[in-house]
Design an enzyme around this catalytic site. Structure first.
Site, mmCIF file in Angstrom:
data_model
loop_
_atom_site.group_PDB
_atom_site.id
_atom_site.type_symbol
_atom_site.label_atom_id
_atom_site.label_comp_id
_atom_site.label_asym_id
_atom_site.label_seq_id
_atom_site.Cartn_x
_atom_site.Cartn_y
_atom_site.Cartn_z
ATOM 1 N N HIS A 63 0.559 1.020 -13.317
ATOM 2 C CA HIS A 63 1.308 -0.028 -13.671
ATOM 3 C C HIS A 63 2.878 0.430 -13.734
ATOM 4 C CE1 HIS A 63 2.020 -4.029 -15.586
ATOM 5 N NE2 HIS A 63 3.019 -3.236 -16.378
ATOM 6 N N GLY A 80 0.895 -1.234 -0.019
ATOM 7 C CA GLY A 80 -0.078 0.016 0.002
ATOM 8 C C GLY A 80 0.814 1.249 0.096
ATOM 9 N N ASN A 139 -5.423 2.843 -13.021
ATOM 10 C CA ASN A 139 -4.700 1.811 -12.380
ATOM 11 C C ASN A 139 -3.166 2.240 -12.739
ATOM 12 O OD1 ASN A 139 -3.409 -0.728 -11.829
ATOM 13 N ND2 ASN A 139 -3.062 -1.183 -13.876
HETATM 14 C C1 GAR Z 1 3.478 -1.289 -7.489
HETATM 15 O O1 GAR Z 1 4.740 -0.918 -8.054
HETATM 16 C C2 GAR Z 1 2.560 -1.142 -8.446
HETATM 17 O O2 GAR Z 1 2.644 -0.471 -9.512
HETATM 18 C C3 GAR Z 1 2.309 -2.464 -8.857
HETATM 19 O O3 GAR Z 1 2.715 -3.262 -7.644
HETATM 20 C C4 GAR Z 1 3.112 -2.375 -6.829
HETATM 21 C C5 GAR Z 1 2.256 -2.410 -5.318
HETATM 22 O O4 GAR Z 1 2.932 -1.486 -4.415
HETATM 23 N N1 GAR Z 1 1.161 -2.837 -9.631
HETATM 24 C C6 GAR Z 1 0.995 -3.921 -10.221
HETATM 25 O O5 GAR Z 1 1.880 -4.584 -10.871
HETATM 26 C C7 GAR Z 1 -0.448 -3.842 -11.063
HETATM 27 N N2 GAR Z 1 -0.224 -4.887 -12.317
HETATM 28 P P1 GAR Z 1 2.061 -0.803 -3.269
HETATM 29 O O6 GAR Z 1 1.206 -1.916 -2.694
HETATM 30 O O7 GAR Z 1 3.042 -0.599 -2.490
HETATM 31 O O8 GAR Z 1 1.405 0.275 -3.822
#
Ligand code: GAR
Length: 207
Positions: free
Chosen positions: A110, A12, A108
């Site tokens: 990415h 998060g 979203n």
């Molecule tokens: C982030 O890097 C986000 O961009 C990625 O997962 C991570 C979540 O981190 N999302 C994806 O790969 C979606 N395809 P967080 O929970 O610390 O925000």
């Protein structure tokens, strides 16, 4: 004020960036009213609770299939009167019924420069592993609208970082988060809440 619902699955840090931006008054025209997690033990839930934000948990394996899960998510988002749905590290691909219920109202983040290293199977550290395996010299992150095509919706904002020779997936991920994701996601959310993003012929334009 628009109701912003944030979907999470993990640590998060992007949710935290949104919470902090809202506290600084940088989310103009919207407020985070609910955080929904696909995992009961996601640390993102603690971050929401610490900020006094309502939380809900919808666990994928409690539902027979992705259609049943998507229906439950659509109902939860409707109950929460979502004006904007933000996927902030949300790792489940919802089906078309959710996209149809919230057309160009879901965004979203990415962690790559779409259309590279995206689509099914490209999430979290896997994205950075693939980018390093290819030997790219720049990478970054993309904020885009969610449509039925996984990671295929109109691109709102993108930002880049340089890739170092000695990068690991973890160091590259961290640089992209700090320099791009945590800045561009709150910015895109604010632009949306200010009605400054339009979509025409499959392309998003910021005025
Ligand atoms: C982030 O890097 C986000 O961009 C990625 O997962 C991570 C979540 O981190 N999302 C994806 O790969 C979606 N395809 P967080 O929970 O610390 O925000």
């Amino acid at each position: 004020m628009k109701n912003i619902i944030v979907l999470v699955s993990g640590g998060g840090t992007n949710l935290q960036a949104l919470i902090d931006a809202e506290k600084r008054g940088e989310i103009k025209g919207g407020r985070i009213t609910c955080v929904i997690s696909s995992k009961p033990d996601a640390y993102a839930l603690e971050r929401a609770k610490n900020a006094g934000i309502k939380t809900r948990v919808l666990v994928r394996k409690d539902y027979a299939d992705i259609a049943a899960y998507s229906k439950a998510m659509k109902e939860a988002l409707t109950e929460e009167k979502a004006d904007l749905v933000v996927y902030a590290g949300f790792m489940t691909i919802l089906d078309e019924q959710v996209c149809k219920a919230f057309p160009y109202k879901m965004i979203n983040v990415h962690p790559a420069l779409i259309p590279s290293f995206c689509g099914k199977g490209f999430y979290g550290l896997h994205v950075h592993e693939a980018a390093l395996a290819k030997g790219v010299k720049v990478s970054g992150a993309t904020v885009h609208f969610v449509t039925e095509e996984c990671d295929g919706g109109p691109i709102i904002l993108q930002g880049t970082v340089a890739v170092d020779n000695d990068d690991t997936p973890e160091t590259l991920q961290r640089r992209i988060m700090e320099n791009v994701e945590w800045k561009l996601l709150p910015k895109a959310v604010s632009l949306f809440c200010e009605d400054r993003i339009t979509v025409k012929d499959g392309r998003a334009y910021v005025d």
